[in-house]
Write an enzyme that holds these catalytic residues in place. Structure first.
Site, PDB file in Angstrom:
ATOM      1  N   TRP A 103       0.885  -1.307   0.022  1.00  0.00           N
ATOM      2  CA  TRP A 103      -0.061  -0.076   0.014  1.00  0.00           C
ATOM      3  C   TRP A 103       0.604   1.340  -0.140  1.00  0.00           C
ATOM      4  O   TRP A 103       0.531   2.238  -0.593  1.00  0.00           O
ATOM      5  CB  TRP A 103      -1.001   0.098   1.191  1.00  0.00           C
ATOM      6  N   ASP A 173      -1.861   7.176   6.178  1.00  0.00           N
ATOM      7  CA  ASP A 173      -2.702   6.186   5.639  1.00  0.00           C
ATOM      8  C   ASP A 173      -3.204   5.184   6.737  1.00  0.00           C
ATOM      9  O   ASP A 173      -2.417   4.220   7.022  1.00  0.00           O
ATOM     10  CB  ASP A 173      -2.467   5.412   4.436  1.00  0.00           C
ATOM     11  N   LYS A 197     -12.728  -1.484   6.950  1.00  0.00           N
ATOM     12  CA  LYS A 197     -12.140  -2.317   7.799  1.00  0.00           C
ATOM     13  C   LYS A 197     -12.356  -1.941   9.184  1.00  0.00           C
ATOM     14  O   LYS A 197     -12.812  -2.959   9.942  1.00  0.00           O
ATOM     15  CB  LYS A 197     -10.464  -2.170   7.264  1.00  0.00           C
TER      16      LYS A 197
END
Length: 363
Positions: A103, A173, A197
């Protein structure tokens, strides 16, 4: 209701059963309006009340940090990978990134399309199985911001503490571990997260930023990609994902009911310790993938001696009602994602299954 699955999906992931049941009751008729929240105008007073309540509740859980604003956007963290350099990377500046895995790598790739970037630290040489130390961090002198990924879902590594970046804004993030533990918001310039999530269903992205970072976007970028557009319009410049935001508000209520972030952290620590102890005490049958000092409390990655044995584990686990234990396709292995809403009982059931599987297949 049929028996609930043991849901260890990496995302979209488990939602609190209590939240799903509340939403079910309100799905057709929200607060005696004769409409679902999905059918309402986003300009109407009823929806705007939910919208504002979600903003305020989110900031409250974070300690009401002074000078921070909440934006509800769309496009997931992947859109933020582009919006951040679009808005924050000025002429003559460098974007500094910490490379900890897939990511982080995607964020770096997007930033390179938009301006000069620098990798301030990387753990690629260790196959992204750890996070870098603060001493490894080399921030460019003219850095506009430092970006890192707090938790990498694929490798299963997580920052336990965040580096001090001085006067350079730290942009994080937090898609896979937001609201899983208390945060000192004074450390950050901006945090952001896809909701799917720990916050709610897919469809809404949350940005929590210092107002001075997001109130003057460059005029040359498209209006919809400017943070100040969304700030000045209260995240209502275009039609928001209203049902997803309603669900986020319900999840935030649930977090309050768990004792806030301190209560959630206690439970997350118990869940993670339970599974890691099973791995570490298996006499080598199971092997943790991430370095012990970087182990994630959200995504537990582990291996067996052979891929054939891992395939057998996946097949047997699915037959036993477990979902989502297969590792990411890019790295293989096994992964248990134990986000906030995954019950302790599910983690206990997984440990019992792991021990039973070892009895059947161990030497």
């Amino acid at each position: 209701m049929t028996k609930r699955a043991y849901n260890f999906n990496a995302g979209p992931a488990a939602l609190p059963l209590e939240v799903l049941e509340r939403a079910q009751k309100q799905f057709v008729d929200y607060e005696d309006t004769g409409m679902s929240i999905m059918e309402m105008s986003h300009r109407g007073a009823v929806y705007e009340g939910v919208h504002k309540e979600a903003e305020q509740r989110l900031l409250s859980l974070l300690g009401n940090p002074e000078g921070f604003k909440v934006l509800f956007l769309q496009g997931g963290a992947s859109t933020q990978f582009a919006m951040i350099p679009m808005n924050l990377l000025g002429e003559g500046q460098v974007a500094s990134y910490v490379d900890t895995g897939s990511w982080a790598g995607k964020a770096i790739s997007e930033a390179k399309l938009l301006g000069e970037t620098q990798v301030a630290a990387s753990t690629k040489a260790d196959h992204y199985m750890r996070v870098p130390t603060s001493e490894e961090l080399q921030i460019a002198a003219n850095a506009a911001y430092v970006h890192l990924t707090s938790n990498e879902t694929i490798g299963g590594v997580q920052f336990k503490q965040f580096p001090d970046t001085g006067d350079v804004p730290l942009v994080v993030d937090m898609s896979s571990d937001i609201l899983s533990r208390p945060l000192d918001m004074s450390q950050f310039g901006m945090i952001y997260a896809g909701a799917q999530k720990n916050l709610g269903p897919s469809g809404v992205t949350v940005v929590i930023a210092r107002e001075e970072l997001v109130n003057h976007s460059p005029k040359h970028i498209p209006t919809i990609f400017r943070y100040d557009t969304h700030l000045s319009n209260g995240s209502l410049y275009n039609t928001p994902p209203s049902f997803a935001i309603y669900m986020v508000n319900e999840v935030l209520k649930w977090i309050e009911e768990q004792g806030g972030l301190e209560g959630v952290e206690r439970l997350n620590t118990q869940k993670a310790n339970l599974i890691y102890d099973a791995i570490d005490n298996s006499n080598g049958f199971y092997k943790g993938a991430a370095h012990s000092d970087s182990r994630s409390h959200m995504n537990i990655t582990f291996r067996l001696q052979t891929e054939e044995l891992e395939k057998a584990f996946i097949k047997a686990s699915e037959q036993a009602g477990f979902v989502g234990l297969k590792g990411h396709r890019s790295v293989g292995g096994l992964r248990a994602s134990i986000y906030n809403a995954v019950p302790y009982e599910s983690c206990k059931a997984l440990v019992e299954f792991m021990r039973d599987f070892q009895k059947k297949h161990g030497e």
